[in-house]
Design an enzyme around this catalytic site. Sequence first.
Site, PDB file in Angstrom:
ATOM      1  N   LYS C 160     -44.391 -74.300  37.427  1.00 11.50           N
ATOM      2  CA  LYS C 160     -45.531 -74.959  38.083  1.00 11.50           C
ATOM      3  C   LYS C 160     -45.537 -74.641  39.575  1.00 11.50           C
ATOM      4  CE  LYS C 160     -46.567 -79.315  36.458  1.00 11.50           C
ATOM      5  NZ  LYS C 160     -46.207 -80.718  36.125  1.00 11.50           N
ATOM      6  N   GLU C 202     -39.923 -76.940  35.083  1.00  7.45           N
ATOM      7  CA  GLU C 202     -39.731 -78.219  34.407  1.00  7.45           C
ATOM      8  C   GLU C 202     -39.488 -77.976  32.930  1.00  7.45           C
ATOM      9  OE1 GLU C 202     -42.614 -81.349  36.795  1.00  7.45           O
ATOM     10  OE2 GLU C 202     -43.055 -80.802  34.715  1.00  7.45           O
ATOM     11  N   LYS C 203     -38.805 -78.909  32.333  1.00  7.88           N
ATOM     12  CA  LYS C 203     -38.702 -78.928  30.872  1.00  7.88           C
ATOM     13  C   LYS C 203     -40.112 -79.109  30.344  1.00  7.88           C
ATOM     14  CE  LYS C 203     -36.831 -79.938  26.751  1.00  7.88           C
ATOM     15  NZ  LYS C 203     -37.045 -78.683  26.000  1.00  7.88           N
ATOM     16  N   ILE C 205     -42.640 -80.464  27.752  1.00 12.94           N
ATOM     17  CA  ILE C 205     -42.768 -81.435  26.660  1.00 12.94           C
ATOM     18  C   ILE C 205     -43.968 -80.999  25.840  1.00 12.94           C
ATOM     19  CG2 ILE C 205     -43.147 -83.858  26.102  1.00 12.94           C
ATOM     20  CD1 ILE C 205     -41.977 -84.188  29.125  1.00 12.94           C
ATOM     21  N   GLU C 278     -49.284 -91.464  37.044  1.00 11.98           N
ATOM     22  CA  GLU C 278     -49.493 -90.764  35.783  1.00 11.98           C
ATOM     23  C   GLU C 278     -48.150 -90.333  35.197  1.00 11.98           C
ATOM     24  OE1 GLU C 278     -53.990 -89.091  36.160  1.00 11.98           O
ATOM     25  OE2 GLU C 278     -52.380 -87.646  36.519  1.00 11.98           O
ATOM     26  N   ASN C 292     -52.035 -90.696  41.757  1.00 14.11           N
ATOM     27  CA  ASN C 292     -53.363 -90.524  42.344  1.00 14.11           C
ATOM     28  C   ASN C 292     -53.622 -91.672  43.296  1.00 14.11           C
ATOM     29  OD1 ASN C 292     -53.968 -88.164  40.923  1.00 14.11           O
ATOM     30  ND2 ASN C 292     -54.534 -89.347  39.127  1.00 14.11           N
ATOM     31  N   ARG C 294     -56.024 -93.188  44.804  1.00 17.89           N
ATOM     32  CA  ARG C 294     -57.446 -93.536  44.912  1.00 17.89           C
ATOM     33  C   ARG C 294     -57.850 -94.326  43.675  1.00 17.89           C
ATOM     34  NH1 ARG C 294     -58.854 -90.151  40.732  1.00 17.89           N
ATOM     35  NH2 ARG C 294     -57.728 -88.172  40.695  1.00 17.89           N
ATOM     36  N   VAL C 297     -61.783 -92.420  37.918  1.00 16.23           N
ATOM     37  CA  VAL C 297     -62.977 -92.460  37.075  1.00 16.23           C
ATOM     38  C   VAL C 297     -62.831 -93.528  35.988  1.00 16.23           C
ATOM     39  CG1 VAL C 297     -64.361 -91.148  35.415  1.00 16.23           C
ATOM     40  CG2 VAL C 297     -63.472 -90.013  37.458  1.00 16.23           C
TER      41      VAL C 297
END
Lengths: 154, 154, 459, 459
Positions: C160, C202-203, C205, C278, C292, C294, C297
Amino acid sequence: MQNDERESDVRGEIERLVRPLLQTFDEGDLVRLAVDEEEFALEVVRRNRPRAVTTGSEGMTGIAAADLAGGAPQAPERPMELVTSDVVGVFRGSRPAVVIGERVAASRELGYVEALGIRNPVRAGRGGAIAAIMVEEGEPVEYGQPLFGFEGGE
Amino acid sequence: MQNDERESDVRGEIERLVRPLLQTFDEGDLVRLAVDEEEFALEVVRRNRPRAVTTGSEGMTGIAAADLAGGAPQAPERPMELVTSDVVGVFRGSRPAVVIGERVAASRELGYVEALGIRNPVRAGRGGAIAAIMVEEGEPVEYGQPLFGFEGGE
Amino acid sequence: MKAGLKKVLIANRGEIALRVNRACHELDIPTVAIFSEADRESLHVKRADEAFCVGPGPSARSYLNVPNIISAALISGADAIHPGYGFLAENARFAEICRDHGIAFIGPSPDAIRAMGDKATAKRIMVEAKVPVTPGTDIVESVEEARAFAKRAGYPVLIKATAGGGGKGMRAVHAGQELEQALSSASSEALAAFGDGRVYLEKLIERPRHIEVQVLADTHGEVLILGERDCSVQKPSHQKLIEEAPGPRLGAEFRRALYDVARDAVKAVKYVNAGTLEFLADGDAFYFMEMNTRIQVEHPVTEAIFDIDLVKEQLRVAAGERLSYRQSDLRACGHAIEVRVNAEDPANNFAPAAGTLKTVQLPGGPGIRVDTHLYEGASVPPYYDSMLAKIIAHGRDRDEAIARMVRALRETVVDGVKTTVPFCIEVLTDPEFAAGGVDIGYLPRLLARESRLEAAAVS
Amino acid sequence: MKAGLKKVLIANRGEIALRVNRACHELDIPTVAIFSEADRESLHVKRADEAFCVGPGPSARSYLNVPNIISAALISGADAIHPGYGFLAENARFAEICRDHGIAFIGPSPDAIRAMGDKATAKRIMVEAKVPVTPGTDIVESVEEARAFAKRAGYPVLIKATAGGGGKGMRAVHAGQELEQALSSASSEALAAFGDGRVYLEKLIERPRHIEVQVLADTHGEVLILGERDCSVQKPSHQKLIEEAPGPRLGAEFRRALYDVARDAVKAVKYVNAGTLEFLADGDAFYFMEMNTRIQVEHPVTEAIFDIDLVKEQLRVAAGERLSYRQSDLRACGHAIEVRVNAEDPANNFAPAAGTLKTVQLPGGPGIRVDTHLYEGASVPPYYDSMLAKIIAHGRDRDEAIARMVRALRETVVDGVKTTVPFCIEVLTDPEFAAGGVDIGYLPRLLARESRLEAAAVS
């Protein structure tokens, strides 16, 4: 320059409006016509016709093209006289069944609509030549549903 | 009989549509025009003009009546050249202030829009005779807001 | 009831601008809208008390035009700016500029935005706070370093970009021989997209669920954990399409652990205002993904089950007031689902559409909330997000919420552009979705199954 | 979830037909609409699975055309009819006809409808059940009898027609010398209006509140008391305009007594399905007024605070199933207000209007429910009730519910006919309404005050 553009916009709008409008009157049933503007609004609503008619015979679509440029509209075809159902029920035809083109008397019972066990006779209205049979044996019918069409009796 | 009625409905609808339409094009800004029909729909939307213009001088309303019967549209008036604000801020005029009718050079600074302490100069575009002053001293102005109008330079 | 703000400028458009406008008006706070030239006829402009055009259609010159937006706030006398979501909502510099001009930014501190905006920093902070994160590395400096991690954690692994987002600079690696090539292509892609080619591992998933936690904190130290949302129904582009609360098929123990972790995370960041943590959930385990900073949605599903107005609480917090609830006042009730009605064609890879809306009929009746800027005759400009409306269904349980949503979507008429409505009905009536607890690969699999079925039908 | 009904014919139009349609569809029950020729383009026709035209515009020949409606049910194979409110909803004979044709009438038994439909009978049954009723007489046979009661109860007293409704045959008498004349004119008026000139007397309560209790009972003996609604904001014609739940400024003891009485009343009538007991409240006292043996217009405020779907429960009860809640499951939460958006001109004595709707923009966002058959371009025929839409606002407390409703009404755009929206905003922002607990004379007083102010401004 901006005004020139707007001028041609205006002409374009009218052309784009009127052309399909004419075609539509020719082809279908205008239901609603609306112009929505900040200080002005126009709305034209056509009186509803019984729903079943839109699936009826061609005799029903005799709407002439209206000529916006001032020409006279074409004469409409002779309209059909419709015999409609007064009740909600199931239609049963009389024997022998009538056929298209057959001339029948005003009192002639063309069938009945059975509702809650009661037979509500369907008669030939003012009589004349049968132009369309719009209902099938055993068909459920609603209030106002056209069952038979007669050639214009006027 | 039913068809005759529909025929006159159709003519009536067109007349009722077109008459006020013409008047409207003459008087205002058509924003949206919609025809809504079961198997057909037409929509015409005019490109937006800057909001402040609708309250501007008469020079802006030179929309000629379009003649549906085929006649030529009237010639539009000469459009104004607009100088608009590129920023959101407060307008301050230069001294001495310009007046309507005054001819100014393209480079002339007519004032500035102060935003976040920065003076954003307002210049006379291509220059010419000032036809309209659309902003007041100290007035908050938004992006795209017309500040001055010049006689059509073309 | 009145929050201590005098006037709020809403630096956004569409449904979220209306959402903020509603909260302000219910608290008797006047509002200032901003708009682009393409949005002159938009509902968010009409509903605000004042409105300033800040630029032409493209966002970069209007909704991201910081000088014009700040100038509009100063001229109108607004003492606070609500950024909504998107645009300037997670821009730390904008939050600083607001502060420098004496305007309250309705959101967390610039520092919190900045820390959470950088994924590597965010992860480091969370690790320090003992928040579980996906096993992974810092920035990898060499192929050897990457190989050592992959060996330790086991394949598959995920590369990533530290500055990343939207799948850019991301690579799944299933075996050792792919690693070197993947590292180099991910890094170039990240460099091209973000001007920063640094990557980490990263691993991977493979079938995670997207579970997120809504938090709300005030400047007086009160922290509310407002349960979780399950947002696993995502388009192949990882954009959410259907969200729900609570998350189906999660155990009481899982929830308790999740909420405890969320509380620790909020305290570690000294977070203030509304935010979302998240997580990727993998069976009983969950790993922090990002925060996040903020309003999101999908916040209405949380509002529905907790009977709380999150945006009003945001306004209160920004004014320095106390939250109007304590944790013990809050009790989740029933189940809520949100569907995003987007101007997109699901059959064509969710390609966005623009146009003018001919007919708009929105659903209503019991348990249905609609948040939208749509109206009949409104135009959908090509410049912005394709979301037209959010429909939220609340029911006594998940089955009732689904049944309500299906009937609400069947009531919905939007003519003029293609929308996600028919596709969402398909999802909601799909037995796998109905069973609950799908993973984030569910929607791509459903789409693939459909195109296979279509292909089979053709051949 | 599926109720045991196979297909439901909805014998109504407008928003309530849609309301029932929604409940059926959420339970997966197909629906049959009926409509008059004037309603061919109505939303309730479009949303149903089948539809039958049952007659021309005037209700007497369409929505009250029992043979055509029953025939439509039989032809379409509907095994149940939901009457909504109005039209055939409280027609005991219609309920019997349904039963005789093997169709379930979704409502109470014909006997219960008949007993509660006659005011004198209803009152007698309630007295026997120890339900407090306004002190009053049986049918008065002579002036002397009337005079004796008035002396005992004290003036003012009210003369009412036993067959009455809508204020016909009703007279307030403030002193003994008016009594004889009032009796005779009330009786003639009742005879003319209902073909039944019998009248009775009651103690006149001068500033009562209209408090009603929602009940729900199944065929298995379960009775739910779903709290009260306050419907005191009534037009001079006694038609309700704004309703709310719970009733403001009612004590816990008042409520407990009210609910106990409501439960006794339901048991006394062996009532089944949804119903409403209407009371006049006078300080700490309350008196039974009448029972409405149907779902009511204002049922959504109860649904909002109890998070229950009353129409679904009606369907379940009609299918012989058990209610899906027990009393102990139910807990009222927050406050809800309903406003009726009518095509009426409040400045002109609420004269109803008909026309075509040019622009329709309905409110949305948190806490707002809209029940309506409106859409842009819909026509409002002159034949029926003038109600266009119901807006329901739910908030954590009464202040929030009012603030929500005001902002929702300000969002509402209905062009083409005059509506009650601006007037309702005035009421909701009036300090007397905001304080809570107004009596049924409040709205007429507000109107009188306004016309006095206008007159003063003119002179």
